[in-house]
Design a protein around this motif. Structure first.
Motif, PDB file in Angstrom:
ATOM      1  N   LEU A  97     -55.344   6.067 106.304  1.00  0.00           N
ATOM      2  CA  LEU A  97     -55.518   6.313 104.874  1.00  0.00           C
ATOM      3  C   LEU A  97     -55.629   5.002 104.097  1.00  0.00           C
ATOM      4  O   LEU A  97     -56.395   4.911 103.128  1.00  0.00           O
ATOM      5  CB  LEU A  97     -54.371   7.167 104.332  1.00  0.00           C
ATOM      6  CG  LEU A  97     -54.335   8.617 104.809  1.00  0.00           C
ATOM      7  CD1 LEU A  97     -53.071   9.310 104.334  1.00  0.00           C
ATOM      8  CD2 LEU A  97     -55.569   9.381 104.371  1.00  0.00           C
ATOM      9  N   GLU A 108     -51.467   7.717 110.758  1.00  0.00           N
ATOM     10  CA  GLU A 108     -52.217   8.416 109.714  1.00  0.00           C
ATOM     11  C   GLU A 108     -52.227   7.580 108.424  1.00  0.00           C
ATOM     12  O   GLU A 108     -53.254   7.456 107.765  1.00  0.00           O
ATOM     13  CB  GLU A 108     -51.608   9.794 109.456  1.00  0.00           C
ATOM     14  CG  GLU A 108     -52.377  10.642 108.485  1.00  0.00           C
ATOM     15  CD  GLU A 108     -53.666  11.210 109.046  1.00  0.00           C
ATOM     16  OE1 GLU A 108     -54.472  11.702 108.237  1.00  0.00           O
ATOM     17  OE2 GLU A 108     -53.884  11.168 110.258  1.00  0.00           O
ATOM     18  N   LEU A 109     -51.079   7.011 108.083  1.00  0.00           N
ATOM     19  CA  LEU A 109     -51.012   6.162 106.891  1.00  0.00           C
ATOM     20  C   LEU A 109     -51.914   4.941 107.017  1.00  0.00           C
ATOM     21  O   LEU A 109     -52.585   4.554 106.057  1.00  0.00           O
ATOM     22  CB  LEU A 109     -49.570   5.712 106.632  1.00  0.00           C
ATOM     23  CG  LEU A 109     -48.688   6.691 105.901  1.00  0.00           C
ATOM     24  CD1 LEU A 109     -47.250   6.198 105.867  1.00  0.00           C
ATOM     25  CD2 LEU A 109     -49.195   6.940 104.500  1.00  0.00           C
ATOM     26  N   TYR A 168     -52.085  10.245 100.228  1.00  0.00           N
ATOM     27  CA  TYR A 168     -52.274  11.630 100.669  1.00  0.00           C
ATOM     28  C   TYR A 168     -52.951  12.472  99.583  1.00  0.00           C
ATOM     29  O   TYR A 168     -53.770  13.339  99.895  1.00  0.00           O
ATOM     30  CB  TYR A 168     -50.944  12.254 101.114  1.00  0.00           C
ATOM     31  CG  TYR A 168     -50.561  11.851 102.510  1.00  0.00           C
ATOM     32  CD1 TYR A 168     -51.127  12.470 103.615  1.00  0.00           C
ATOM     33  CD2 TYR A 168     -49.655  10.821 102.738  1.00  0.00           C
ATOM     34  CE1 TYR A 168     -50.794  12.097 104.912  1.00  0.00           C
ATOM     35  CE2 TYR A 168     -49.318  10.434 104.030  1.00  0.00           C
ATOM     36  CZ  TYR A 168     -49.894  11.070 105.106  1.00  0.00           C
ATOM     37  OH  TYR A 168     -49.560  10.681 106.388  1.00  0.00           O
ATOM     38  N   HIS A 224     -44.237   9.404 106.340  1.00  0.00           N
ATOM     39  CA  HIS A 224     -45.245  10.098 107.117  1.00  0.00           C
ATOM     40  C   HIS A 224     -45.593   9.317 108.385  1.00  0.00           C
ATOM     41  O   HIS A 224     -45.114   8.212 108.606  1.00  0.00           O
ATOM     42  CB  HIS A 224     -46.490  10.308 106.258  1.00  0.00           C
ATOM     43  CG  HIS A 224     -46.254  11.201 105.082  1.00  0.00           C
ATOM     44  ND1 HIS A 224     -45.922  10.720 103.840  1.00  0.00           N
ATOM     45  CD2 HIS A 224     -46.289  12.539 104.962  1.00  0.00           C
ATOM     46  CE1 HIS A 224     -45.774  11.724 103.012  1.00  0.00           C
ATOM     47  NE2 HIS A 224     -45.990  12.847 103.664  1.00  0.00           N
ATOM     48  N   GLU A 284     -56.652  11.723  99.730  1.00  0.00           N
ATOM     49  CA  GLU A 284     -57.290  12.405 100.862  1.00  0.00           C
ATOM     50  C   GLU A 284     -57.415  13.897 100.567  1.00  0.00           C
ATOM     51  O   GLU A 284     -58.432  14.509 100.876  1.00  0.00           O
ATOM     52  CB  GLU A 284     -56.512  12.170 102.154  1.00  0.00           C
ATOM     53  CG  GLU A 284     -57.044  12.948 103.339  1.00  0.00           C
ATOM     54  CD  GLU A 284     -58.506  12.707 103.690  1.00  0.00           C
ATOM     55  OE1 GLU A 284     -59.093  13.557 104.378  1.00  0.00           O
ATOM     56  OE2 GLU A 284     -59.087  11.672 103.288  1.00  0.00           O
ATOM     57  N   GLN A 285     -56.391  14.466  99.950  1.00  0.00           N
ATOM     58  CA  GLN A 285     -56.430  15.894  99.597  1.00  0.00           C
ATOM     59  C   GLN A 285     -57.595  16.173  98.651  1.00  0.00           C
ATOM     60  O   GLN A 285     -58.299  17.170  98.799  1.00  0.00           O
ATOM     61  CB  GLN A 285     -55.099  16.302  98.942  1.00  0.00           C
ATOM     62  CG  GLN A 285     -55.018  17.762  98.575  1.00  0.00           C
ATOM     63  CD  GLN A 285     -54.906  18.649  99.796  1.00  0.00           C
ATOM     64  OE1 GLN A 285     -54.357  18.261 100.812  1.00  0.00           O
ATOM     65  NE2 GLN A 285     -55.437  19.847  99.712  1.00  0.00           N
ATOM     66  N   GLU A 322     -47.479   6.294  99.400  1.00  0.00           N
ATOM     67  CA  GLU A 322     -47.886   7.281 100.402  1.00  0.00           C
ATOM     68  C   GLU A 322     -48.384   8.556  99.735  1.00  0.00           C
ATOM     69  O   GLU A 322     -49.412   9.113 100.138  1.00  0.00           O
ATOM     70  CB  GLU A 322     -46.722   7.597 101.339  1.00  0.00           C
ATOM     71  CG  GLU A 322     -46.360   6.462 102.260  1.00  0.00           C
ATOM     72  CD  GLU A 322     -45.097   6.714 103.059  1.00  0.00           C
ATOM     73  OE1 GLU A 322     -44.582   7.857 103.047  1.00  0.00           O
ATOM     74  OE2 GLU A 322     -44.610   5.767 103.699  1.00  0.00           O
ATOM     75  N   LYS A 323     -47.676   8.991  98.704  1.00  0.00           N
ATOM     76  CA  LYS A 323     -48.102  10.197  97.981  1.00  0.00           C
ATOM     77  C   LYS A 323     -49.486   9.980  97.388  1.00  0.00           C
ATOM     78  O   LYS A 323     -50.348  10.862  97.460  1.00  0.00           O
ATOM     79  CB  LYS A 323     -47.105  10.556  96.885  1.00  0.00           C
ATOM     80  CG  LYS A 323     -47.489  11.826  96.136  1.00  0.00           C
ATOM     81  CD  LYS A 323     -46.499  12.141  95.036  1.00  0.00           C
ATOM     82  CE  LYS A 323     -46.810  13.423  94.296  1.00  0.00           C
ATOM     83  NZ  LYS A 323     -48.186  13.758  94.055  1.00  0.00           N
TER      84      LYS A 323
END
Length: 118
Positions: free
Chosen positions: A10, A6-7, A62, A2, A65-66, A58-59
């Motif tokens: 996060l 952004e990472l 994300y 990604h 955050e989701q 990373e998953k």
């Protein structure tokens, strides 16, 4: 993989929830711009192992955050503060309420940007 910016953001919000190894590998990739080969060589693991660990980490970021939406919420709050500041700038600068609102907006912005000493 990604977007690195952004990472990195996060990681600031959710990095404490990663394993030490995941955090280190993602930081090497995003903040230090190491390639998979460079990370693999330094850590003594295969490129595929690095890639798999990065993707899992990373998953996880994300997914958090989701579910929690802290980055999205803070971005929206900053937008609203900016809009409020713009509206206040059209008010009479001699008004005591104007000065108080302006100070409160600056304090709120500082807290949201992490400048609150916490």
């Amino acid at each position: 993989m990604h977007d690195k910016l952004e990472l990195s953001l996060l990681i600031d919000y959710y990095g404490a929830f990663l394993t030490d190894n995941q955090l280190e590998l993602i930081t090497m990739s995003t903040d230090e711009d190491y390639s998979l080969s460079e990370i693999a060589e330094e850590k003594g693991i295969s490129r595929q192992g690095v890639r798999d660990a990065l993707l899992r980490g990373e998953k996880q970021l994300y997914d958090m955050e989701q579910k929690l939406g802290l980055v999205k919420r803070d971005r929206r709050m900053l937008e609203l503060v900016a809009q409020m500041a713009d509206e206040v700038s059209h008010c009479n600068a001699d008004c005591a309420e104007y000065r108080k609102i302006n100070l409160l907006l600056k304090e709120l912005t500082g807290i949201m940007e992490g400048n609150d000493g916490v």
